[in-house]
Design a protein around this motif. Structure first.
Motif, PDB file in Angstrom:
ATOM      1  N   ILE A 102      52.818  37.113  39.604  1.00  0.00           N
ATOM      2  CA  ILE A 102      52.066  38.227  40.196  1.00  0.00           C
ATOM      3  C   ILE A 102      50.566  38.064  40.001  1.00  0.00           C
ATOM      4  O   ILE A 102      49.771  38.295  40.924  1.00  0.00           O
ATOM      5  N   LEU A 103      50.162  37.637  38.813  1.00  0.00           N
ATOM      6  CA  LEU A 103      48.732  37.515  38.516  1.00  0.00           C
ATOM      7  C   LEU A 103      48.026  36.508  39.421  1.00  0.00           C
ATOM      8  O   LEU A 103      46.977  36.825  40.002  1.00  0.00           O
ATOM      9  N   PRO A 104      48.550  35.282  39.597  1.00  0.00           N
ATOM     10  CA  PRO A 104      47.900  34.351  40.523  1.00  0.00           C
ATOM     11  C   PRO A 104      47.845  34.888  41.954  1.00  0.00           C
ATOM     12  O   PRO A 104      46.869  34.646  42.673  1.00  0.00           O
ATOM     13  N   LEU A 145      41.351  30.260  36.097  1.00  0.00           N
ATOM     14  CA  LEU A 145      41.388  31.323  35.098  1.00  0.00           C
ATOM     15  C   LEU A 145      42.713  32.068  35.151  1.00  0.00           C
ATOM     16  O   LEU A 145      43.338  32.346  34.115  1.00  0.00           O
ATOM     17  N   ALA A 146      43.167  32.407  36.352  1.00  0.00           N
ATOM     18  CA  ALA A 146      44.436  33.132  36.511  1.00  0.00           C
ATOM     19  C   ALA A 146      45.612  32.330  35.977  1.00  0.00           C
ATOM     20  O   ALA A 146      46.599  32.897  35.498  1.00  0.00           O
ATOM     21  N   VAL A 205      43.936  39.391  28.798  1.00  0.00           N
ATOM     22  CA  VAL A 205      42.999  38.632  27.951  1.00  0.00           C
ATOM     23  C   VAL A 205      43.376  37.158  27.999  1.00  0.00           C
ATOM     24  O   VAL A 205      44.311  36.712  27.336  1.00  0.00           O
ATOM     25  N   HIS A 206      42.647  36.400  28.811  1.00  0.00           N
ATOM     26  CA  HIS A 206      42.980  34.991  29.039  1.00  0.00           C
ATOM     27  C   HIS A 206      42.316  34.064  28.028  1.00  0.00           C
ATOM     28  O   HIS A 206      41.327  34.428  27.384  1.00  0.00           O
ATOM     29  N   ALA A 234      40.176  27.447  30.071  1.00  0.00           N
ATOM     30  CA  ALA A 234      39.737  27.359  31.468  1.00  0.00           C
ATOM     31  C   ALA A 234      38.391  26.641  31.562  1.00  0.00           C
ATOM     32  O   ALA A 234      38.180  25.803  32.448  1.00  0.00           O
ATOM     33  N   ILE A 235      37.480  26.954  30.647  1.00  0.00           N
ATOM     34  CA  ILE A 235      36.174  26.303  30.635  1.00  0.00           C
ATOM     35  C   ILE A 235      36.332  24.815  30.337  1.00  0.00           C
ATOM     36  O   ILE A 235      35.701  23.958  30.963  1.00  0.00           O
TER      37      ILE A 235
END
Length: 291
Positions: free
Chosen positions: A50-52, A75-76, A237-238, A243-244
């Motif tokens: 769902i989030l992506p 990020l997702a 809270v990812h 991701a970076i």
């Protein structure tokens, strides 16, 4: 971006974060999935599917530039951060569920993160200048999971030391992440106002939506309030440091890392406000039931 920051700062930040996760983990956390499969499966379903979809919808709605759109999808696809455990603890969530979800999703992300990011790269037809080699991603996750194993070993052999180290490791991780975010924003200072205009609102909406959806969907499935709170923070809270790292080290693009940098600032503010709201609501509901 300064090469020393990339080659030294990012790996140290990731290692500290994952070591801190290991300090909280025991084999029981993985066995807990069998005892509470519903809460785990619902939360993972929201985070992985769902989030992506929500993020991609926002990317299209706001017509983000290609590299920022790829950064949002990266990020997702990133798993929950260990900071979710702290928020869950403060606002009466099921911290054990957070730890379990973070551990499991960090492993699942070995496959899902490159898949979702590669689909975003393909959508924008940027495969000529941006690539997501699966082999390199696996190596990154292998390097990340090693500190987790070390942390678990430390907790098993020296539980009192692990308990003392928990807070310093969390603080050090947060400080290093703040330095990384500042460095990214400074590196992109000539374009930062444009980037914030492009991705700031999207990141804010995505963060708020993630926190709310992460709570409401589990509640709709009949999951307890404390588990729904844990799910909310885990989904909202990812692991922005991951991701970076992937954006800069594997995709070789500081611009792709900008959404994660912006999100990392927003998520702390939003998570704190949401935590205060939802914990009061749950508390009021419990008092009403008791009365």
């Amino acid at each position: 971006m300064d090469s020393a920051l990339v080659t030294i700062g990012l790996p140290i930040a990731l290692a500290l974060i994952m070591f801190g996760l290991g300090l909280d983990l025991t084999p029981t956390d993985f066995r807990r999935v069998g005892k509470h499969p519903k809460a785990v499966l619902v939360a993972l379903g929201v985070q992985l599917a769902i989030l992506p979809a929500i993020c991609f919808g926002l990317v299209l709605l706001f017509d983000l530039p290609p590299l920022l759109g790829i950064g949002m999808m990266l990020l997702a696809a990133s798993p929950g951060g260990t900071t979710a455990n702290l928020f869950s603890h403060i606002f009466r969530g099921d911290v054990a569920l957070n730890i379990t979800l973070t551990a499991i999703n960090s492993i699942i992300a070995i496959a899902t993160l490159p898949l979702i990011t590669s689909l975003a790269i393909g959508y924008y037809d940027r495969s000529d200048d941006v690539s997501m080699p699966f082999g390199e991603v696996v190596k990154v996750f292998a390097l990340i999971l090693i500190p987790v194993g070390i942390g678990m070993l430390v907790r098993d052999r020296a539980p009192s030391f692990a308990a003392r180290m928990d807070r310093p490791v969390r603080i050090a991780s947060a400080v290093i992440l703040a330095i990384l975010v500042l460095a990214i924003l400074l590196d992109q200072r000539d374009n930062i106002l444009d980037y914030l205009g492009d991705v700031g609102v999207v990141a804010a909406i995505f963060c708020a939506t993630s926190l709310v959806v992460g709570y409401l969907i589990p509640k709709a499935f009949g999951i307890t309030a404390s588990q729904a709170i844990a799910s909310s923070f885990e989904i909202g809270v990812h692991n922005a440091t991951l991701a970076i790292f992937v954006a800069v080290e594997i995709l070789d693009s500081v611009e792709i890392s900008v959404p994660a940098a912006v999100y990392s600032i927003i998520m702390f503010i939003f998570a704190a406000l949401w935590g205060m709201f939802i914990s009061r609501r749950v508390g009021a509901t419990r008092e009403g039931v008791t009365a």
